[in-house]
Design a protein around this motif. Structure first.
Motif, PDB file in Angstrom:
ATOM      1  N   MET A   1      58.710 -73.478  46.114  1.00 35.65           N
ATOM      2  CA  MET A   1      59.386 -74.181  44.942  1.00 35.65           C
ATOM      3  C   MET A   1      60.094 -73.528  44.570  1.00 35.65           C
ATOM      4  N   PRO A   2      61.041 -74.181  43.588  1.00 37.30           N
ATOM      5  CA  PRO A   2      61.688 -74.044  42.481  1.00 37.30           C
ATOM      6  C   PRO A   2      61.756 -73.028  41.411  1.00 37.30           C
ATOM      7  N   GLU A   3      61.888 -72.216  40.532  1.00 34.92           N
ATOM      8  CA  GLU A   3      61.895 -71.733  39.753  1.00 34.92           C
ATOM      9  C   GLU A   3      61.574 -72.538  39.187  1.00 34.92           C
ATOM     10  N   ARG A   4      60.470 -72.322  37.462  1.00 34.57           N
ATOM     11  CA  ARG A   4      60.372 -73.398  36.901  1.00 34.57           C
ATOM     12  C   ARG A   4      61.193 -73.033  35.670  1.00 34.57           C
ATOM     13  N   LYS A   5      61.130 -74.140  34.824  1.00 29.87           N
ATOM     14  CA  LYS A   5      62.276 -73.730  33.417  1.00 29.87           C
ATOM     15  C   LYS A   5      61.869 -73.196  32.453  1.00 29.87           C
ATOM     16  N   LYS A   6      62.022 -72.562  31.611  1.00 30.36           N
ATOM     17  CA  LYS A   6      61.253 -72.177  30.276  1.00 30.36           C
ATOM     18  C   LYS A   6      62.141 -72.722  29.483  1.00 30.36           C
ATOM     19  N   VAL A   7      60.915 -72.832  28.232  1.00 32.50           N
ATOM     20  CA  VAL A   7      61.841 -73.852  27.246  1.00 32.50           C
ATOM     21  C   VAL A   7      61.320 -73.655  25.675  1.00 32.50           C
ATOM     22  N   LEU A   8      62.028 -73.042  24.558  1.00 31.84           N
ATOM     23  CA  LEU A   8      61.121 -72.806  23.699  1.00 31.84           C
ATOM     24  C   LEU A   8      60.803 -74.135  23.312  1.00 31.84           C
ATOM     25  N   LEU A   9      59.819 -74.401  22.655  1.00 36.31           N
ATOM     26  CA  LEU A   9      59.426 -75.863  21.962  1.00 36.31           C
ATOM     27  C   LEU A   9      58.715 -75.964  20.512  1.00 36.31           C
ATOM     28  N   ARG A  10      59.736 -75.894  19.736  1.00 38.32           N
ATOM     29  CA  ARG A  10      59.005 -75.988  18.311  1.00 38.32           C
ATOM     30  C   ARG A  10      58.158 -77.029  17.573  1.00 38.32           C
ATOM     31  N   LEU A  11      56.882 -76.951  17.351  1.00 41.53           N
ATOM     32  CA  LEU A  11      55.977 -78.511  16.601  1.00 41.53           C
ATOM     33  C   LEU A  11      54.936 -77.990  15.823  1.00 41.53           C
ATOM     34  N   ASP A  12      54.630 -78.090  15.141  1.00 38.65           N
ATOM     35  CA  ASP A  12      54.400 -78.742  13.560  1.00 38.65           C
ATOM     36  C   ASP A  12      53.131 -78.217  13.960  1.00 38.65           C
ATOM     37  N   PRO A  13      52.744 -77.381  12.994  1.00 30.53           N
ATOM     38  CA  PRO A  13      51.088 -76.323  13.450  1.00 30.53           C
ATOM     39  C   PRO A  13      50.016 -77.752  14.045  1.00 30.53           C
ATOM     40  N   ALA A  14      49.966 -78.455  13.327  1.00 28.21           N
ATOM     41  CA  ALA A  14      48.528 -78.940  13.495  1.00 28.21           C
ATOM     42  C   ALA A  14      48.570 -80.492  15.037  1.00 28.21           C
ATOM     43  N   VAL A  15      50.066 -80.281  15.315  1.00 28.63           N
ATOM     44  CA  VAL A  15      50.601 -81.617  16.503  1.00 28.63           C
ATOM     45  C   VAL A  15      49.547 -79.639  17.496  1.00 28.63           C
ATOM     46  N   HIS A  16      50.180 -78.761  17.365  1.00 29.88           N
ATOM     47  CA  HIS A  16      50.206 -77.964  18.662  1.00 29.88           C
ATOM     48  C   HIS A  16      48.649 -77.388  18.979  1.00 29.88           C
ATOM     49  N   ASP A  17      47.739 -77.915  17.426  1.00 31.09           N
ATOM     50  CA  ASP A  17      46.269 -77.644  17.590  1.00 31.09           C
ATOM     51  C   ASP A  17      45.554 -78.259  17.990  1.00 31.09           C
ATOM     52  N   ALA A  18      46.274 -80.499  17.740  1.00 33.21           N
ATOM     53  CA  ALA A  18      45.374 -81.236  18.798  1.00 33.21           C
ATOM     54  C   ALA A  18      45.329 -81.158  19.899  1.00 33.21           C
ATOM     55  N   ILE A  19      46.846 -81.081  20.501  1.00 31.78           N
ATOM     56  CA  ILE A  19      47.185 -80.494  21.674  1.00 31.78           C
ATOM     57  C   ILE A  19      46.074 -79.634  22.456  1.00 31.78           C
ATOM     58  N   ALA A  20      45.875 -78.179  21.556  1.00 32.30           N
ATOM     59  CA  ALA A  20      45.584 -77.365  22.336  1.00 32.30           C
ATOM     60  C   ALA A  20      43.552 -77.579  22.171  1.00 32.30           C
ATOM     61  N   ARG A  21      43.353 -78.615  21.588  1.00 35.99           N
ATOM     62  CA  ARG A  21      42.008 -79.216  22.159  1.00 35.99           C
ATOM     63  C   ARG A  21      41.929 -79.679  22.612  1.00 35.99           C
ATOM     64  N   TRP A  22      42.956 -80.393  22.824  1.00 38.69           N
ATOM     65  CA  TRP A  22      42.811 -81.457  23.914  1.00 38.69           C
ATOM     66  C   TRP A  22      42.717 -80.807  24.783  1.00 38.69           C
ATOM     67  N   ALA A  23      43.881 -79.598  25.283  1.00 36.00           N
ATOM     68  CA  ALA A  23      43.478 -79.080  26.411  1.00 36.00           C
ATOM     69  C   ALA A  23      42.747 -78.947  27.032  1.00 36.00           C
ATOM     70  N   GLY A  24      42.231 -78.114  25.716  1.00 31.39           N
ATOM     71  CA  GLY A  24      40.651 -77.553  26.175  1.00 31.39           C
ATOM     72  C   GLY A  24      39.503 -78.239  26.674  1.00 31.39           C
ATOM     73  N   HIS A  25      39.559 -79.317  26.367  1.00 28.77           N
ATOM     74  CA  HIS A  25      38.322 -80.236  26.780  1.00 28.77           C
ATOM     75  C   HIS A  25      39.008 -81.084  28.040  1.00 28.77           C
ATOM     76  N   GLU A  26      39.803 -80.952  28.303  1.00 29.48           N
ATOM     77  CA  GLU A  26      40.718 -80.817  29.595  1.00 29.48           C
ATOM     78  C   GLU A  26      41.033 -80.219  30.407  1.00 29.48           C
ATOM     79  N   LEU A  27      40.439 -78.740  30.050  1.00 32.27           N
ATOM     80  CA  LEU A  27      40.135 -77.749  31.340  1.00 32.27           C
ATOM     81  C   LEU A  27      41.825 -77.467  31.403  1.00 32.27           C
ATOM     82  N   ARG A  28      42.674 -77.502  30.602  1.00 37.21           N
ATOM     83  CA  ARG A  28      44.224 -77.191  30.602  1.00 37.21           C
ATOM     84  C   ARG A  28      44.434 -76.262  30.470  1.00 37.21           C
ATOM     85  N   SER A  29      45.406 -75.508  30.207  1.00 34.13           N
ATOM     86  CA  SER A  29      45.850 -75.139  29.645  1.00 34.13           C
ATOM     87  C   SER A  29      46.747 -75.794  28.240  1.00 34.13           C
ATOM     88  N   THR A  30      47.586 -75.139  26.749  1.00 34.23           N
ATOM     89  CA  THR A  30      48.371 -75.937  26.275  1.00 34.23           C
ATOM     90  C   THR A  30      49.313 -76.717  26.650  1.00 34.23           C
TER      91      THR A  30
END
Length: 76
Positions: A1-30
């Motif tokens: 498998m090819p190496e995965r790209k690494k990127v820096l992503l800047r998010l609004d903290p509220a958006v990050h928190d919402a995605i993190a909660r959603w990820a937790g409900h679906e048993l995924r990492s953020t």
């Protein structure tokens, strides 16, 4: 498998928190949730590249044998 790209992503903290909660409900990492959402958006827009690989399977492998709690007989 090819190496995965690494990127820096800047998010609004509220958006990050919402995605993190959603990820937790679906048993995924953020990170996996963000990739899942980006892939879904690309698919819906008809812009998913044909050469894009499948999402890597993460976590424990699925059990292939019988459930250890099963005895093999039907109980009423």
């Amino acid at each position: 498998m090819p190496e995965r790209k690494k990127v820096l992503l800047r998010l609004d903290p509220a958006v990050h928190d919402a995605i993190a909660r959603w990820a937790g409900h679906e048993l995924r990492s953020t990170n996996a949730q963000i990739e899942f959402l980006l892939r879904r958006a690309l698919e819906e827009a008809g812009r998913m590249p044909k050469e894009a690989g499948d999402l890597p399977r993460r976590g424990r492998p699925r059990r292939t044998g019988p459930d250890p709690g099963e005895t093999g007989s039907a109980q009423e």
